[in-house]
Scaffold this motif. Structure first.
Motif, PDB file in Angstrom:
ATOM      1  N   ARG A  79       1.531  -1.910   0.031  1.00 55.93           N
ATOM      2  CA  ARG A  79      -0.014   0.385  -0.001  1.00 55.93           C
ATOM      3  C   ARG A  79       1.254   1.392   0.099  1.00 55.93           C
ATOM      4  O   ARG A  79       1.311   1.813   0.817  1.00 55.93           O
ATOM      5  CB  ARG A  79      -0.782   0.151   1.690  1.00 55.93           C
ATOM      6  CG  ARG A  79      -1.923  -0.693   1.084  1.00 55.93           C
ATOM      7  CD  ARG A  79      -2.782  -0.705   2.466  1.00 55.93           C
ATOM      8  NE  ARG A  79      -3.847   0.135   2.179  1.00 55.93           N
ATOM      9  CZ  ARG A  79      -4.270   1.041   2.876  1.00 55.93           C
ATOM     10  NH1 ARG A  79      -4.041   0.431   4.303  1.00 55.93           N
ATOM     11  NH2 ARG A  79      -4.722   1.828   2.913  1.00 55.93           N
ATOM     12  N   GLU A  80       1.281   1.957  -1.311  1.00 53.80           N
ATOM     13  CA  GLU A  80       1.238   3.435  -1.001  1.00 53.80           C
ATOM     14  C   GLU A  80       1.179   4.038  -0.354  1.00 53.80           C
ATOM     15  O   GLU A  80      -0.133   4.227   0.121  1.00 53.80           O
ATOM     16  CB  GLU A  80       0.963   3.700  -2.532  1.00 53.80           C
ATOM     17  CG  GLU A  80       1.734   5.162  -2.869  1.00 53.80           C
ATOM     18  CD  GLU A  80       2.989   4.754  -2.727  1.00 53.80           C
ATOM     19  OE1 GLU A  80       4.036   6.073  -2.512  1.00 53.80           O
ATOM     20  OE2 GLU A  80       3.832   3.585  -3.407  1.00 53.80           O
ATOM     21  N   GLY A  81       1.705   4.545   0.551  1.00 53.34           N
ATOM     22  CA  GLY A  81       1.328   5.866   1.529  1.00 53.34           C
ATOM     23  C   GLY A  81       1.189   5.677   2.677  1.00 53.34           C
ATOM     24  O   GLY A  81       0.505   6.128   3.569  1.00 53.34           O
ATOM     25  N   VAL A  82       1.524   3.827   2.736  1.00 56.63           N
ATOM     26  CA  VAL A  82       0.663   3.611   4.965  1.00 56.63           C
ATOM     27  C   VAL A  82       2.101   2.424   4.693  1.00 56.63           C
ATOM     28  O   VAL A  82       3.274   2.102   4.553  1.00 56.63           O
ATOM     29  CB  VAL A  82       0.149   2.419   4.252  1.00 56.63           C
ATOM     30  CG1 VAL A  82      -0.729   2.047   5.809  1.00 56.63           C
ATOM     31  CG2 VAL A  82      -2.046   3.352   4.324  1.00 56.63           C
ATOM     32  N   VAL A  83       2.795   2.660   6.294  1.00 58.77           N
ATOM     33  CA  VAL A  83       3.895   2.290   6.620  1.00 58.77           C
ATOM     34  C   VAL A  83       2.946   1.576   7.949  1.00 58.77           C
ATOM     35  O   VAL A  83       2.579   1.392   8.230  1.00 58.77           O
ATOM     36  CB  VAL A  83       4.679   3.418   7.767  1.00 58.77           C
ATOM     37  CG1 VAL A  83       5.243   4.108   6.754  1.00 58.77           C
ATOM     38  CG2 VAL A  83       3.452   4.081   8.713  1.00 58.77           C
ATOM     39  N   LEU A  84       3.794   0.194   8.308  1.00 60.52           N
ATOM     40  CA  LEU A  84       4.101  -0.450   9.409  1.00 60.52           C
ATOM     41  C   LEU A  84       4.304  -0.486  10.542  1.00 60.52           C
ATOM     42  O   LEU A  84       4.932  -0.765  10.985  1.00 60.52           O
ATOM     43  CB  LEU A  84       5.157  -1.705   8.149  1.00 60.52           C
ATOM     44  CG  LEU A  84       4.937  -2.848   7.351  1.00 60.52           C
ATOM     45  CD1 LEU A  84       5.730  -3.425   7.199  1.00 60.52           C
ATOM     46  CD2 LEU A  84       3.301  -2.958   7.404  1.00 60.52           C
ATOM     47  N   CYS A  85       3.413  -0.043  11.195  1.00 58.77           N
ATOM     48  CA  CYS A  85       3.473   0.303  12.504  1.00 58.77           C
ATOM     49  C   CYS A  85       2.398  -0.255  13.134  1.00 58.77           C
ATOM     50  O   CYS A  85       1.175  -0.214  12.653  1.00 58.77           O
ATOM     51  CB  CYS A  85       3.518   2.019  12.629  1.00 58.77           C
ATOM     52  SG  CYS A  85       2.368   2.735  11.727  1.00 58.77           S
ATOM     53  N   ALA A  86       2.150   0.191  14.588  1.00 61.05           N
ATOM     54  CA  ALA A  86       1.323  -0.007  15.358  1.00 61.05           C
ATOM     55  C   ALA A  86       1.434   1.153  16.580  1.00 61.05           C
ATOM     56  O   ALA A  86       2.167   1.451  17.179  1.00 61.05           O
ATOM     57  CB  ALA A  86       0.595  -1.301  16.010  1.00 61.05           C
ATOM     58  N   ASP A  87       0.492   1.603  17.076  1.00 64.07           N
ATOM     59  CA  ASP A  87       0.248   2.329  18.268  1.00 64.07           C
ATOM     60  C   ASP A  87      -0.981   1.452  19.150  1.00 64.07           C
ATOM     61  O   ASP A  87      -2.020   0.802  18.964  1.00 64.07           O
ATOM     62  CB  ASP A  87      -0.182   3.429  18.168  1.00 64.07           C
ATOM     63  CG  ASP A  87       0.171   4.225  17.723  1.00 64.07           C
ATOM     64  OD1 ASP A  87       1.650   3.811  17.410  1.00 64.07           O
ATOM     65  OD2 ASP A  87       0.202   5.225  17.624  1.00 64.07           O
ATOM     66  N   LEU A  88      -0.548   1.100  20.613  1.00 60.82           N
ATOM     67  CA  LEU A  88      -1.607   0.278  21.755  1.00 60.82           C
ATOM     68  C   LEU A  88      -2.016   2.105  22.459  1.00 60.82           C
ATOM     69  O   LEU A  88      -1.303   2.268  23.300  1.00 60.82           O
ATOM     70  CB  LEU A  88       0.173  -0.530  22.239  1.00 60.82           C
ATOM     71  CG  LEU A  88      -1.188  -1.387  23.603  1.00 60.82           C
ATOM     72  CD1 LEU A  88      -2.017  -2.429  22.702  1.00 60.82           C
ATOM     73  CD2 LEU A  88       0.130  -2.131  24.304  1.00 60.82           C
TER      74      LEU A  88
END
Length: 431
Positions: free
Chosen positions: A337-346
């Motif tokens: 996905r263009e413009g999306v990064v692999l991350c997460a907030d809890l």
RNA sequence: UGGGGUGUAGCAGAGAGGCAAUGCAUCCGGUCGUUAACCGGGAGAUCGGAGGUUCGAAUCCUCCCGCCCCAGCCA
């Protein structure tokens, strides 16, 4: 030692002992007088009955003031009427020092007054409970990492121009090397250490010179950061989940007394069990819009959004895969996905909001270099960081947990200033 | 950096043009079991600061200062 601690009082029933501490309060009924003495390990009631102690000692009562330091000797007695079930039948009282007009009286005070007197307010019940939970939380976190073979890497507090983005940093003169900045993260240094130890963490103060005036911000706060080689974003979330469940269990086991003092709803903490729900940023935006928020795809959640979102869940919730534009430069672009990064907030439940920010890191030299250029970051300062992508780069992930925000959640506080012994906020540098 | 609020005794807190309540702390007296004790008495305030309106200002107006809350930024 010629004295005992109040926490050991149960073992001393029937014995004569000496306790050294501070007078929390006192009360006279004429021929019977009570002293409440605090020694750091607990509080015990001392009792003096006229005729049973020497008149000399009995009359010392009149001189005693709140927070005077003293040594008292007496026989430990089990008594239903005593708070805690045990009291000290006093035979002797020695004054160490008489406190003059202690400002924090046993009545209500405003927060400004209390935090102007934080050096004294630390002695009060509520701060004692919060800071004890904080202490246990820190032990729990360290214990978790130790058990799971993470190596502690102390990252520098004085740094050059490296950090996450262009958030405002505290500056200081650094000898002949120009300007140094107080660290706002240890992450980049941890990324260097994974090639040496695989799994590492750091635990230290971080600094942000943002002029934030909210109940969620401090200029100096403590953050624990972990970094793991060969972990992807999913595995990174698994790890965070495991850590959070571990320390919540630990606190529930060790801090019942403190949580009760804080009137925390313990059943809410007992619901913190695996698995935590995981929703994508896209889903979160959709849920928020349905709930009436005017958030648009591409912008980060505001405090209100976080509150709305986390009230929908009973457990902490992960929100993953954010738009690139509202995340830091070092996050790995989503492969599909263009413009999306692999991350997460809890996000902590009950409306408390973000306690962890994590991501998979960009491990590709060219793409990371391009991002650094796009963000107009000083290239020289990041040269060593780019090096890590040249010599055995591996997929890796990590996260940072805000200690104070976690304390706020666990203790059910309404303001972050209560979660740290001496809070540093935009307008407070003393005490 | 914006928006809102607030400032009265050591602390907390009424009073909203006409003598500045009350509680706690403090001081004095009393009370044989308290849990933020109780009963009686005393002392303590140029009402954040500077101007202005008015016969009269804690109260209305202007400016300044401090603090609190919310938003932004983020952990």
């Amino acid at each position: 030692m010629d004295f005992h601690y109040i926490e050991d009082i149960v073992k001393l029933e029937g014995e004569r002992t000496t306790i050294k501490g501070w007078l929390q309060n006192k009360s006279s009924k004429g021929k019977i007088q009570f002293l409440w003495i605090r020694d750091g390990t607990g509080i015990i009631q001392g009792v003096m009955v006229k005729g049973e102690v020497s008149d000399e000692v009995f009359e010392l009562y009149d001189q005693l003031t709140q927070e005077s330091s003293l040594e008292v000797t007496g026989i430990v007695r089990k008594d239903q009427r005593a708070p805690g079930g045990y009291e000290l039948n006093l035979s002797d009282v020695k004054i160490v020092q008489i406190a003059q007009d202690y400002p924090i009286t046993p009545k209500s005070h405003g927060s400004t007054f209390l935090f102007d007197h934080r050096h004294l307010y630390l002695r009060s019940k509520r701060p004692r409970a919060v800071l004890k939970v904080r202490d246990e939380l820190i032990w729990a976190i360290r214990s978790y990492f130790y058990k799971n073979n993470f190596v502690l890497i102390d990252t520098p507090i004085l740094t050059g121009a490296v950090g996450e983005t262009t958030t405002t940093l505290f500056e200081t003169e650094y000898l002949n090397e120009g300007t140094a900045y107080l660290a706002q993260t240890g992450q980049l240094y941890l990324e260097a250490a994974i090639a040496s130890f695989g799994k590492v963490f750091c635990f230290g103060p971080t600094f942000r010179a943002e002029k934030s005036k909210t109940r969620r911000h401090l200029t100096e706060f403590w953050m624990v950061e972990a970094e793991e080689a060969f972990y992807d974003n999913e595995e990174n979330m698994d790890l965070q989940e495991d850590l959070v469940v571990y320390f919540v269990d630990w606190i529930l086991e060790k801090c019942q007394k403190e949580l009760k003092e804080l009137e925390r709803d313990i059943s809410a903490l007992e619901k913190v069990q695996k698995p935590f729900p995981r929703i994508s940023y896209d889903e979160a935006v959709e849920k928020l819009q349905k709930a009436g928020s005017d958030i648009q795809w591409g912008s980060d959640f505001g405090g209100t959004d976080e509150t709305i979102l986390t009230k929908m869940f009973e457990r902490p919730v992960f929100v993953y895969d954010y738009p690139k534009v509202c995340r830091a430069f070092y996050m790995k672009p989503h492969p599909e996905r263009e413009g999306v990064v692999l991350c997460a907030d809890l996000l902590a439940p009950e409306g408390y909001g973000e306690i962890i920010g994590g991501s998979q890191r960009n491990d590709d030299y060219e793409s990371l270099k391009k991002r650094i250029e796009e963000e107009n970051l000083p290239k020289d300062a990041y040269r060593w960081y780019l090096d890590l992508r040249k010599y055995g780069s591996v997929p890796h992930s990590g996260f940072g947990l805000g200690v104070e925000r976690t304390v706020v959640w666990i203790c059910g506080l309404s303001h972050i200033r209560e979660s740290i012994p001496f809070p540093r906020t935009i307008y407070r540098l003393y005490p």
